[in-house]
Write a protein that holds these residues in place. Structure first.
Motif, PDB file in Angstrom:
ATOM      1  N   PHE A 106       0.936  -1.281  -0.026  1.00 54.13           N
ATOM      2  CA  PHE A 106       0.311   0.173   0.064  1.00 54.13           C
ATOM      3  C   PHE A 106       0.820   1.207   0.018  1.00 54.13           C
ATOM      4  O   PHE A 106       0.535   2.472  -0.353  1.00 54.13           O
ATOM      5  CB  PHE A 106      -0.863  -0.086   1.127  1.00 54.13           C
TER       6      PHE A 106
ATOM      7  N   GLY B 195      -0.438   3.887  -2.856  1.00 54.00           N
ATOM      8  CA  GLY B 195      -1.741   3.284  -2.499  1.00 54.00           C
ATOM      9  C   GLY B 195      -2.052   1.788  -2.923  1.00 54.00           C
ATOM     10  O   GLY B 195      -2.923   1.362  -2.874  1.00 54.00           O
TER      11      GLY B 195
ATOM     12  N   SER C  17      -2.044   0.931  -5.619  1.00 53.07           N
ATOM     13  CA  SER C  17      -3.174   0.910  -6.662  1.00 53.07           C
ATOM     14  C   SER C  17      -2.977  -0.015  -8.082  1.00 53.07           C
ATOM     15  O   SER C  17      -1.598  -0.135  -8.384  1.00 53.07           O
ATOM     16  CB  SER C  17      -2.997   2.454  -7.212  1.00 53.07           C
TER      17      SER C  17
ATOM     18  N   SER D 112      -4.930  -2.015  -1.174  1.00 53.31           N
ATOM     19  CA  SER D 112      -5.148  -1.192  -2.446  1.00 53.31           C
ATOM     20  C   SER D 112      -6.089  -0.230  -2.066  1.00 53.31           C
ATOM     21  O   SER D 112      -6.979  -0.692  -1.487  1.00 53.31           O
ATOM     22  CB  SER D 112      -5.426  -1.945  -3.651  1.00 53.31           C
ATOM     23  N   GLY D 113      -6.070   0.885  -2.681  1.00 50.14           N
ATOM     24  CA  GLY D 113      -7.009   1.921  -3.022  1.00 50.14           C
ATOM     25  C   GLY D 113      -7.788   1.816  -4.158  1.00 50.14           C
ATOM     26  O   GLY D 113      -8.873   2.393  -4.185  1.00 50.14           O
TER      27      GLY D 113
ATOM     28  N   PRO E 299      -6.110  -1.272   3.803  1.00 58.12           N
ATOM     29  CA  PRO E 299      -7.318  -1.506   3.218  1.00 58.12           C
ATOM     30  C   PRO E 299      -7.413  -2.199   1.903  1.00 58.12           C
ATOM     31  O   PRO E 299      -6.266  -2.310   0.982  1.00 58.12           O
ATOM     32  CB  PRO E 299      -7.716  -0.080   2.971  1.00 58.12           C
ATOM     33  N   THR E 300      -8.560  -2.912   1.493  1.00 57.86           N
ATOM     34  CA  THR E 300      -8.482  -3.618   0.264  1.00 57.86           C
ATOM     35  C   THR E 300      -9.835  -2.871  -0.535  1.00 57.86           C
ATOM     36  O   THR E 300     -11.092  -3.281   0.105  1.00 57.86           O
ATOM     37  CB  THR E 300      -8.480  -5.039   0.214  1.00 57.86           C
ATOM     38  N   THR E 301      -9.701  -2.049  -1.468  1.00 58.74           N
ATOM     39  CA  THR E 301     -10.977  -1.546  -1.861  1.00 58.74           C
ATOM     40  C   THR E 301     -10.882  -1.291  -3.130  1.00 58.74           C
ATOM     41  O   THR E 301      -9.790  -1.495  -4.050  1.00 58.74           O
ATOM     42  CB  THR E 301     -10.813   0.076  -1.096  1.00 58.74           C
TER      43      THR E 301
ATOM     44  N   GLY F  71     -16.381   3.899  -0.765  1.00 61.57           N
ATOM     45  CA  GLY F  71     -15.909   4.388   0.572  1.00 61.57           C
ATOM     46  C   GLY F  71     -17.394   4.605   1.428  1.00 61.57           C
ATOM     47  O   GLY F  71     -18.447   4.860   0.710  1.00 61.57           O
TER      48      GLY F  71
END
Length: 294
Positions: free
Chosen positions: A128, A132, A134, A163-164, A202-204, A230
């Motif tokens: 991350f 981020g 990405s 990942s964001g 986070p994993t998003t 989010g």
């Protein structure tokens, strides 16, 4: 000019900065207490007492996972550096060079192979701290290469996600990594090899919408935020207050989106047991503690 107040204190501050590392003490987000950083490192970056799981460096995670902390780092494919010639406050190429120099690696995904509980495995770890985590072309190609390496080596593939979401600087090239990695997961399934996903905080975004939620077994670290959009965006869209703990690992497990929530100190043992179960190998006795915690 008061030389005592203007000269002496700065020199004292400079001396203290040289003698005292900035990260000597870490503040616990759960209760605000200060914890000695070595105690956290020796506990796999889990704060003793509160159990808060901090972000874990890739190298430390790999060493704590593989038998004896030994592994082979696998190469990742090269990709075009900046296909869209993107620029915001700085050029995308300059941003990439900055992160690559700082991290000492080409992008956010690291691949490794070694033994876990005496069983060969292939592992991918998403960082991350690299833009981020990405998902861009380099990350997508690395994940696909990791899965192909697992197929060639006939091993389970384990990925630690963080990942964001998609990398906006690469536009549609980034979004295309979602179906491409999904196809690679399908190839693992056709080869009848286990695919285990460990969701970390986070994993998003597009990562959650693709390979991060396609595992044969979905594991999460405690307290990890997992979701697509989010929570604030969702609340503004549906105009309702979300439940307490929404998008946290424990909430998702209670609602069937995650199979297990496993503390980091138990992750190595759990993954070794799952890999043997899914490959129909005989069970092994309990593993020794991870290399970082020994």
């Amino acid at each position: 000019m008061n030389w005592i107040s203007n000269v002496v204190p700065p020199r004292i501050r400079s001396f203290l900065r040289r003698e005292t590392p900035e990260n000597l003490w870490v503040k616990d987000p759960e209760n605000g207490q200060l914890v000695f950083h070595k105690d956290i490192e020796n506990n796999l970056y889990v704060i003793p007492g509160s159990g808060h799981h901090m972000r874990m460096p890739v190298k430390a995670r790999l060493e704590s996972l593989f038998d004896g902390g030994l592994y082979e780092q696998l190469p990742t494919p090269e990709v075009p550096l900046d296909p869209l010639k993107f620029r915001d406050v700085k050029r995308y190429t300059d941003r990439l060079k900055e992160y690559r120099t700082k991290a000492g690696k080409p992008d956010c995904v690291t691949l490794a192979a070694g033994e876990l509980g005496g069983l060969a495995v292939t592992v991918g770890v998403q960082d991350f701290d690299f833009i981020g985590g990405s998902l861009g072309m380099a990350a997508g190609e690395a994940i696909i290469a990791g899965m192909e390496a697992a197929i060639a080596r006939r091993t389970p593939f384990i990925i630690f996600t963080a990942s964001g979401g998609a990398r906006m600087q690469e536009g549609m090239f980034s979004l295309m990594q979602m179906p491409r990695t999904t196809v690679a997961v399908r190839r693992l399934r056709e080869a009848k090899l286990p695919y285990i996903v460990v969701l970390t905080n986070p994993t998003t975004g597009g990562v959650t919408a693709s390979y991060a939620m396609l595992g044969d077994v979905q594991i999460s670290e405690p307290g990890a935020v997992i979701g697509f959009a989010g929570a604030r965006v969702i609340e503004q869209t549906i105009r309702e207050k979300l439940p307490e703990g929404f998008q946290r690992a424990e909430y998702l497990k209670a609602h069937g989106m995650v199979d297990m929530v496993v503390p980091r100190t138990e992750m190595r043992q759990t993954l070794a047991r799952l890999c043997r179960l899914l490959t129909k190998q005989p069970a092994q006795p309990a593993l020794p503690p991870p290399a970082e915690a020994a």
